[in-house]
Write a protein that holds these residues in place. Structure first.
Motif, mmCIF file in Angstrom:
data_model
loop_
_atom_site.group_PDB
_atom_site.id
_atom_site.type_symbol
_atom_site.label_atom_id
_atom_site.label_comp_id
_atom_site.label_asym_id
_atom_site.label_seq_id
_atom_site.Cartn_x
_atom_site.Cartn_y
_atom_site.Cartn_z
ATOM 1 N N ILE A 7 0.842 -1.196 0.000
ATOM 2 C CA ILE A 7 0.000 0.000 0.000
ATOM 3 C C ILE A 7 0.878 1.247 0.000
ATOM 4 C CG2 ILE A 7 -1.885 1.196 1.201
ATOM 5 C CD1 ILE A 7 -2.422 -1.466 2.677
ATOM 6 N N VAL A 8 0.668 2.092 -1.007
ATOM 7 C CA VAL A 8 1.484 3.308 -1.123
ATOM 8 C C VAL A 8 0.588 4.539 -1.149
ATOM 9 C CG1 VAL A 8 3.111 4.594 -2.568
ATOM 10 C CG2 VAL A 8 3.344 2.115 -2.342
ATOM 11 N N VAL A 9 0.857 5.475 -0.259
ATOM 12 C CA VAL A 9 0.149 6.760 -0.255
ATOM 13 C C VAL A 9 1.009 7.773 -1.007
ATOM 14 C CG1 VAL A 9 -0.729 8.664 1.164
ATOM 15 C CG2 VAL A 9 -0.943 6.306 1.979
ATOM 16 N N CYS A 10 0.493 8.300 -2.123
ATOM 17 C CA CYS A 10 1.200 9.350 -2.852
ATOM 18 C C CYS A 10 0.821 10.691 -2.245
ATOM 19 C CB CYS A 10 0.827 9.343 -4.334
ATOM 20 S SG CYS A 10 1.345 7.855 -5.188
ATOM 21 N N LEU A 11 1.826 11.454 -1.860
ATOM 22 C CA LEU A 11 1.604 12.712 -1.144
ATOM 23 C C LEU A 11 2.307 13.836 -1.914
ATOM 24 C CD1 LEU A 11 0.335 13.381 1.712
ATOM 25 C CD2 LEU A 11 2.664 13.259 2.600
ATOM 26 N N PRO A 12 1.553 14.553 -2.763
ATOM 27 C CA PRO A 12 2.196 15.630 -3.525
ATOM 28 C C PRO A 12 2.416 16.843 -2.629
ATOM 29 C CG PRO A 12 -0.140 15.602 -4.006
ATOM 30 C CD PRO A 12 0.109 14.471 -3.039
ATOM 31 N N THR A 13 3.572 17.476 -2.780
ATOM 32 C CA THR A 13 3.829 18.648 -1.933
ATOM 33 C C THR A 13 4.367 19.799 -2.766
ATOM 34 O OG1 THR A 13 6.073 17.844 -1.444
ATOM 35 C CG2 THR A 13 4.350 17.335 0.162
ATOM 36 N N TYR A 14 3.892 20.980 -2.455
ATOM 37 C CA TYR A 14 4.483 22.206 -2.961
ATOM 38 C C TYR A 14 4.376 23.229 -1.832
ATOM 39 C CZ TYR A 14 6.107 25.828 -6.001
ATOM 40 O OH TYR A 14 6.860 26.834 -6.554
#
Ligand SMILES: Nc1nc2c(ncn2[C@@H]2O[C@H](COP(=O)(O)OP(=O)(O)OP(=O)(O)O)[C@@H](O)[C@H]2O)c(=O)[nH]1
Ligand SMILES: [Mg+2]
Length: 237
Positions: A4-11
């Motif tokens: 299980i992978v949580v993709c967490l986009p950040t800017y």
């Protein structure tokens, strides 16, 4: 890599990143931070935290290119690493990390796509002004009617996909950057015959850091929705 992978986009999420990564630490997931060279140093902070926290990986991208491309890069990375479930969530605490196990459970119970939904019974939005509420719920309704999709929250970004969904939909054909990305991914999954399930969430406005919402993002969603419908009618989707 975990299944299980949580993709967490950040800017520019320096204040939010560490508490978010720590809050996800006991959820049985790996977290893939996708940072678009944030000027505030979020990327460097992510690298430091990844050394300490074994469940964290970081993907650096050269420039700010919108949420859609960041997620697509994250999805490809997660699939290549063997993930069975891939999640999307914001790094501003609008999405409660405590809800992650509920999304995962719904996928494990048989959903192909799970949507954390503000607009089903039991769902809610906290601390948003009238304009943001209108744009969000109006946008979901607009897309729902034009696409004929039986989904209440088409613009939300707290989602869980089964691997086979991301393998089946043509990721290379997706060019949406903002809200349209959320609408398009769910619509493509529906068109491909996958089972989309909404579970109620409470969405809270961010407390720290700045919004990246823009007029361009709203305008993209307005034209993209009919464009998706036309593509579907022409059999191109
Ligand atoms: N990598 C990357 N992340 C982004 C980009 N734009 C936004 N994000 C991240 O995506 C998540 C959602 O962005 P927000 O700025 O919260 O946008 P929003 O949720 O539509 O708007 P607000 O809740 O009003 O702030 C956050 O974690 C952002 O840091 C981008 O261009 N690249
Ligand atoms: Mg947000």
């Amino acid at each position: 890599m975990s299944q299980i992978v949580v993709c967490l986009p950040t800017y520019n999420e320096r204040e939010n990143l560490e508490p978010m990564l720590r809050a996800l630490g006991d959820k049985g997931v790996r977290v893939l931070v996708v940072d678009d060279s944030s000027p505030d140093g979020t990327g460097e902070l992510a690298d430091r935290l990844a050394q300490e926290l074994e469940y964290v990986d970081v993907l650096h991208r050269e420039r700010k290119d919108g949420l859609g491309p960041a997620y697509l890069a994250g999805f490809r990375h997660a699939l290549a690493a063997g993930a069975e479930l891939v999640l999307e969530m914001d790094c501003d605490f609008s999405h409660d990390p405590a809800d992650v196990p509920r999304l995962v459970a719904a996928a494990e119970e048989g959903a192909d796509v799970v949507l954390g939904s503000r607009y089903v019974k039991g769902g809610a939005v906290r601390n948003w002004g009238a304009l943001r509420r209108f744009i969000s719920s109006g946008g979901s309704l607009y897309a729902r009617i034009l696409l004929g999709a039986n989904v209440r929250d088409l613009t939300g970004g707290f989602k869980c996909y089964r691997r086979r969904v991301l393998e089946a939909i043509d990721l290379d054909a997706i060019h949406s950057k903002g809200y349209a990305f959320q609408i398009e991914t769910t619509y493509r999954a529906l068109r491909a015959g996958f089972r989309v399930v909404e579970i109620p969430i409470t969405f809270a406005d961010r407390e720290v850091g700045g919004s990246k919402m823009s007029k361009t993002i709203v305008i993209e969603a307005v034209w993209k929705v009919p464009a998706l419908r036309v593509a579907a009618l022409l059999g191109r989707l």
